[in-house]
Write a protein that holds these residues in place. Structure first.
Motif, PDB file in Angstrom:
ATOM      1  N   LEU A  86     -21.040   2.292  -6.078  1.00 20.48           N
ATOM      2  CA  LEU A  86     -19.677   2.750  -5.778  1.00 20.48           C
ATOM      3  C   LEU A  86     -18.940   1.851  -4.795  1.00 20.48           C
ATOM      4  N   GLN A  87     -19.612   0.865  -4.217  1.00 18.10           N
ATOM      5  CA  GLN A  87     -19.024   0.066  -3.154  1.00 18.10           C
ATOM      6  C   GLN A  87     -17.695  -0.599  -3.521  1.00 18.10           C
ATOM      7  N   PRO A  88     -17.543  -1.234  -4.689  1.00 18.03           N
ATOM      8  CA  PRO A  88     -16.224  -1.823  -5.002  1.00 18.03           C
ATOM      9  C   PRO A  88     -15.094  -0.786  -4.999  1.00 18.03           C
ATOM     10  N   TRP A  89     -15.348   0.380  -5.550  1.00 13.90           N
ATOM     11  CA  TRP A  89     -14.327   1.427  -5.565  1.00 13.90           C
ATOM     12  C   TRP A  89     -14.088   1.958  -4.152  1.00 13.90           C
ATOM     13  N   LEU A  90     -15.147   2.150  -3.371  1.00 14.91           N
ATOM     14  CA  LEU A  90     -15.003   2.644  -1.998  1.00 14.91           C
ATOM     15  C   LEU A  90     -14.195   1.670  -1.136  1.00 14.91           C
ATOM     16  N   ARG A 122       5.134   5.136  -4.444  1.00 16.54           N
ATOM     17  CA  ARG A 122       4.123   5.823  -5.269  1.00 16.54           C
ATOM     18  C   ARG A 122       4.210   5.484  -6.755  1.00 16.54           C
ATOM     19  N   ARG A 123       4.759   4.303  -7.061  1.00 15.05           N
ATOM     20  CA  ARG A 123       4.839   3.894  -8.460  1.00 15.05           C
ATOM     21  C   ARG A 123       4.252   2.516  -8.705  1.00 15.05           C
ATOM     22  N   GLY A 124       4.347   1.617  -7.758  1.00 14.64           N
ATOM     23  CA  GLY A 124       3.849   0.256  -7.939  1.00 14.64           C
ATOM     24  C   GLY A 124       2.349   0.170  -7.690  1.00 14.64           C
ATOM     25  N   ASP A 125       1.665  -0.605  -8.515  1.00 14.87           N
ATOM     26  CA  ASP A 125       0.222  -0.788  -8.333  1.00 14.87           C
ATOM     27  C   ASP A 125      -0.035  -1.649  -7.104  1.00 14.87           C
ATOM     28  N   MET A 126      -1.047  -1.274  -6.313  1.00 16.43           N
ATOM     29  CA  MET A 126      -1.415  -2.065  -5.145  1.00 16.43           C
ATOM     30  C   MET A 126      -2.295  -3.255  -5.540  1.00 16.43           C
ATOM     31  N   PHE A 127      -3.160  -3.054  -6.527  1.00 15.18           N
ATOM     32  CA  PHE A 127      -4.108  -4.089  -6.910  1.00 15.18           C
ATOM     33  C   PHE A 127      -3.687  -4.722  -8.229  1.00 15.18           C
ATOM     34  N   LYS A 128      -4.023  -5.985  -8.398  1.00 20.69           N
ATOM     35  CA  LYS A 128      -3.636  -6.718  -9.602  1.00 20.69           C
ATOM     36  C   LYS A 128      -4.390  -6.230 -10.826  1.00 20.69           C
ATOM     37  N   THR A 129      -5.649  -5.810 -10.662  1.00 24.03           N
ATOM     38  CA  THR A 129      -6.413  -5.233 -11.763  1.00 24.03           C
ATOM     39  C   THR A 129      -6.639  -3.762 -11.471  1.00 24.03           C
ATOM     40  N   LYS A 130      -6.563  -2.946 -12.488  1.00 27.03           N
ATOM     41  CA  LYS A 130      -6.729  -1.510 -12.292  1.00 27.03           C
ATOM     42  C   LYS A 130      -8.189  -1.114 -12.079  1.00 27.03           C
ATOM     43  N   LEU A 152     -15.832  -8.635 -10.069  1.00 28.24           N
ATOM     44  CA  LEU A 152     -16.111  -8.311  -8.674  1.00 28.24           C
ATOM     45  C   LEU A 152     -15.539  -9.336  -7.702  1.00 28.24           C
ATOM     46  N   ARG A 153     -15.306 -10.555  -8.162  1.00 24.94           N
ATOM     47  CA  ARG A 153     -14.694 -11.551  -7.285  1.00 24.94           C
ATOM     48  C   ARG A 153     -13.224 -11.245  -7.022  1.00 24.94           C
ATOM     49  N   LYS A 154     -12.621 -10.461  -7.887  1.00 21.48           N
ATOM     50  CA  LYS A 154     -11.203 -10.142  -7.743  1.00 21.48           C
ATOM     51  C   LYS A 154     -10.975  -8.689  -7.363  1.00 21.48           C
TER      52      LYS A 154
END
Length: 126
Positions: free
Chosen positions: A97-101, A10-18, A24-26
């Motif tokens: 909302l699709q990218p966030w979903l 519960r501390r490390g980020d899952m995605f490279k960009t927040k 949108l490509r990343k």
């Protein structure tokens, strides 16, 4: 879950960009392993196919919530075509909302299979 952190520590980020909307490509660019505890995110080949079910459930829940909100605030009837206005508004909101979903569905799906380990609280942040 909403912070999109590793389910194991519960501390490390899952995605490279927040931010899912930065590029949108990343949107799906994830670390292969958690930067803090080393938990592997893709547990097996094709693991992420199950996120389609989670994403569908989130979209249905969101649509029901917007339907109820629209009905309460504006009223709903077939006579004045307000159903079609709601459908249009809901469709636009779902597309926005699709990218966030899609990201949150990956997080929720991974949380089904990987559990929190209290011993990882002692690991240093990297």
């Amino acid at each position: 879950m909403l912070t999109m952190k590793c389910p194991h520590c519960r501390r490390g980020d899952m995605f490279k960009t927040k931010n899912a909307y930065t590029n949108l490509r990343k949107t799906f660019d994830m670390h292969e392993h958690c930067p803090v505890c080393g938990q592997k995110y893709e547990l097996e080949t094709g693991f992420w196919f199950g996120t389609g079910y989670v994403s569908y459930a989130l979209a249905v829940a969101f649509s029901v919530a917007t339907l109820i909100a629209y009905w309460v605030f504006f009223g709903m009837s077939w006579e004045d075509n307000s159903v079609f206005i709601w459908l249009g508004i809901n469709g636009v909101l779902l597309v926005l909302l699709q990218p966030w979903l899609m990201r949150i569905s990956r997080v929720i799906y991974l949380y089904f299979f990987v559990y929190y380990d209290e011993s990882t609280a002692e690991l240093p942040d990297k």
